[in-house]
Design a protein around this motif. Sequence first.
Motif, PDB file in Angstrom:
ATOM      1  N   GLU A  39      26.442 -16.778  -8.451  1.00  0.00           N
ATOM      2  CA  GLU A  39      26.629 -17.960  -7.609  1.00  0.00           C
ATOM      3  C   GLU A  39      25.580 -18.030  -6.507  1.00  0.00           C
ATOM      4  OE1 GLU A  39      31.209 -19.236  -7.734  1.00  0.00           O
ATOM      5  OE2 GLU A  39      30.871 -17.319  -6.745  1.00  0.00           O
ATOM      6  N   ARG A  40      25.053 -16.871  -6.109  1.00  0.00           N
ATOM      7  CA  ARG A  40      24.042 -16.842  -5.043  1.00  0.00           C
ATOM      8  C   ARG A  40      22.622 -16.943  -5.586  1.00  0.00           C
ATOM      9  NH1 ARG A  40      27.287 -12.446  -3.711  1.00  0.00           N
ATOM     10  NH2 ARG A  40      25.634 -11.035  -4.357  1.00  0.00           N
ATOM     11  N   ALA A  41      22.462 -16.907  -6.908  1.00  0.00           N
ATOM     12  CA  ALA A  41      21.129 -16.919  -7.507  1.00  0.00           C
ATOM     13  C   ALA A  41      20.408 -18.217  -7.185  1.00  0.00           C
ATOM     14  CB  ALA A  41      21.227 -16.740  -9.016  1.00  0.00           C
ATOM     15  N   GLU A  42      19.102 -18.128  -7.194  1.00  0.00           N
ATOM     16  CA  GLU A  42      18.290 -19.324  -6.964  1.00  0.00           C
ATOM     17  C   GLU A  42      18.593 -20.370  -8.028  1.00  0.00           C
ATOM     18  OE1 GLU A  42      14.116 -18.641  -6.598  1.00  0.00           O
ATOM     19  OE2 GLU A  42      14.435 -16.724  -5.624  1.00  0.00           O
ATOM     20  N   SER A  43      18.601 -21.608  -7.635  1.00  0.00           N
ATOM     21  CA  SER A  43      18.889 -22.686  -8.583  1.00  0.00           C
ATOM     22  C   SER A  43      17.772 -22.854  -9.607  1.00  0.00           C
ATOM     23  CB  SER A  43      19.124 -23.999  -7.832  1.00  0.00           C
ATOM     24  OG  SER A  43      17.968 -24.333  -7.087  1.00  0.00           O
ATOM     25  N   THR A  44      16.632 -22.213  -9.395  1.00  0.00           N
ATOM     26  CA  THR A  44      15.521 -22.343 -10.341  1.00  0.00           C
ATOM     27  C   THR A  44      15.695 -21.452 -11.564  1.00  0.00           C
ATOM     28  OG1 THR A  44      14.277 -20.645  -9.153  1.00  0.00           O
ATOM     29  CG2 THR A  44      13.885 -22.939  -8.527  1.00  0.00           C
ATOM     30  N   VAL A  45      16.718 -20.604 -11.582  1.00  0.00           N
ATOM     31  CA  VAL A  45      16.928 -19.706 -12.717  1.00  0.00           C
ATOM     32  C   VAL A  45      17.283 -20.499 -13.972  1.00  0.00           C
ATOM     33  CG1 VAL A  45      18.376 -17.837 -13.604  1.00  0.00           C
ATOM     34  CG2 VAL A  45      17.581 -17.784 -11.244  1.00  0.00           C
ATOM     35  N   LEU A  46      18.085 -21.530 -13.824  1.00  0.00           N
ATOM     36  CA  LEU A  46      18.508 -22.342 -14.965  1.00  0.00           C
ATOM     37  C   LEU A  46      17.977 -23.761 -14.834  1.00  0.00           C
ATOM     38  CD1 LEU A  46      22.227 -21.236 -15.220  1.00  0.00           C
ATOM     39  CD2 LEU A  46      20.407 -20.670 -16.815  1.00  0.00           C
ATOM     40  N   PRO A  47      17.593 -24.351 -15.951  1.00  0.00           N
ATOM     41  CA  PRO A  47      17.162 -25.752 -15.900  1.00  0.00           C
ATOM     42  C   PRO A  47      18.320 -26.657 -15.472  1.00  0.00           C
ATOM     43  CG  PRO A  47      16.604 -24.737 -18.015  1.00  0.00           C
ATOM     44  CD  PRO A  47      17.472 -23.774 -17.274  1.00  0.00           C
ATOM     45  N   VAL A  48      18.004 -27.735 -14.801  1.00  0.00           N
ATOM     46  CA  VAL A  48      19.024 -28.669 -14.326  1.00  0.00           C
ATOM     47  C   VAL A  48      19.824 -29.258 -15.482  1.00  0.00           C
ATOM     48  CG1 VAL A  48      19.384 -30.836 -13.079  1.00  0.00           C
ATOM     49  CG2 VAL A  48      17.712 -29.193 -12.254  1.00  0.00           C
ATOM     50  N   ARG A  49      19.223 -29.374 -16.644  1.00  0.00           N
ATOM     51  CA  ARG A  49      19.921 -30.007 -17.769  1.00  0.00           C
ATOM     52  C   ARG A  49      20.967 -29.103 -18.430  1.00  0.00           C
ATOM     53  NH1 ARG A  49      15.037 -28.275 -19.449  1.00  0.00           N
ATOM     54  NH2 ARG A  49      14.954 -27.081 -21.366  1.00  0.00           N
ATOM     55  N   VAL A  50      21.102 -27.872 -17.974  1.00  0.00           N
ATOM     56  CA  VAL A  50      22.060 -26.949 -18.572  1.00  0.00           C
ATOM     57  C   VAL A  50      23.453 -27.205 -18.005  1.00  0.00           C
ATOM     58  CG1 VAL A  50      22.749 -24.533 -18.813  1.00  0.00           C
ATOM     59  CG2 VAL A  50      20.345 -25.175 -19.017  1.00  0.00           C
ATOM     60  N   ASN A  51      24.397 -27.471 -18.908  1.00  0.00           N
ATOM     61  CA  ASN A  51      25.792 -27.683 -18.553  1.00  0.00           C
ATOM     62  C   ASN A  51      26.656 -27.009 -19.603  1.00  0.00           C
ATOM     63  OD1 ASN A  51      25.523 -29.583 -16.259  1.00  0.00           O
ATOM     64  ND2 ASN A  51      24.582 -30.869 -17.816  1.00  0.00           N
ATOM     65  N   GLY A  52      27.655 -26.287 -19.175  1.00  0.00           N
ATOM     66  CA  GLY A  52      28.564 -25.652 -20.119  1.00  0.00           C
ATOM     67  C   GLY A  52      29.369 -24.559 -19.451  1.00  0.00           C
ATOM     68  N   THR A  53      30.275 -23.978 -20.231  1.00  0.00           N
ATOM     69  CA  THR A  53      31.114 -22.905 -19.726  1.00  0.00           C
ATOM     70  C   THR A  53      31.036 -21.712 -20.671  1.00  0.00           C
ATOM     71  OG1 THR A  53      33.039 -23.833 -20.873  1.00  0.00           O
ATOM     72  CG2 THR A  53      32.717 -24.471 -18.566  1.00  0.00           C
ATOM     73  N   ALA A 104      30.999 -21.259 -15.125  1.00  0.00           N
ATOM     74  CA  ALA A 104      30.741 -22.685 -15.343  1.00  0.00           C
ATOM     75  C   ALA A 104      29.343 -22.995 -14.836  1.00  0.00           C
ATOM     76  CB  ALA A 104      31.773 -23.539 -14.620  1.00  0.00           C
ATOM     77  N   ILE A 105      28.551 -23.622 -15.698  1.00  0.00           N
ATOM     78  CA  ILE A 105      27.188 -24.011 -15.336  1.00  0.00           C
ATOM     79  C   ILE A 105      27.140 -25.533 -15.343  1.00  0.00           C
ATOM     80  CG2 ILE A 105      24.745 -23.829 -15.943  1.00  0.00           C
ATOM     81  CD1 ILE A 105      25.571 -21.321 -17.625  1.00  0.00           C
ATOM     82  N   GLN A 106      26.813 -26.109 -14.190  1.00  0.00           N
ATOM     83  CA  GLN A 106      26.754 -27.564 -14.057  1.00  0.00           C
ATOM     84  C   GLN A 106      25.428 -27.936 -13.415  1.00  0.00           C
ATOM     85  OE1 GLN A 106      29.034 -29.799 -15.221  1.00  0.00           O
ATOM     86  NE2 GLN A 106      27.670 -31.420 -14.564  1.00  0.00           N
TER      87      GLN A 106
END
Length: 125
Positions: free
Chosen positions: A13-27, A44-46
Amino acid sequence: MADPVVEFFDGLERAESTVLPVRVNGTARFDLNQDGETDHWYVAIQEGAVSVSHEMRDADVVLNAERGFFERLVTGRANLFASLLRRDFTVEGNLQLLMPIERILPQPPGAHDPRAFAPGRNDRT
């Protein structure tokens, strides 16, 4: 002694938001087995943001593993895809989510980001 599994999930939850692409959504749900008990971690990845809980609920992908193996995975001593081929763990659901999951796992100790060695970069060490 610190628990690498707890540290991994707390750090997501504290990781940089740049680790995952913005288009990644799922659980994803990680079912970790030890001594006849199962510990559940729900992720949950939103749009690149990650939230973590201990909920036992349906997820797009479910990974089931021994806790000892998962400790090796979250410390970079095991590779997600090589371990899947060796059947070190099982997975059910949307296998496309394994790619973003792999991105949030640490690299092996001593590994370097290949972008640091890309042509035109002068910061090689």
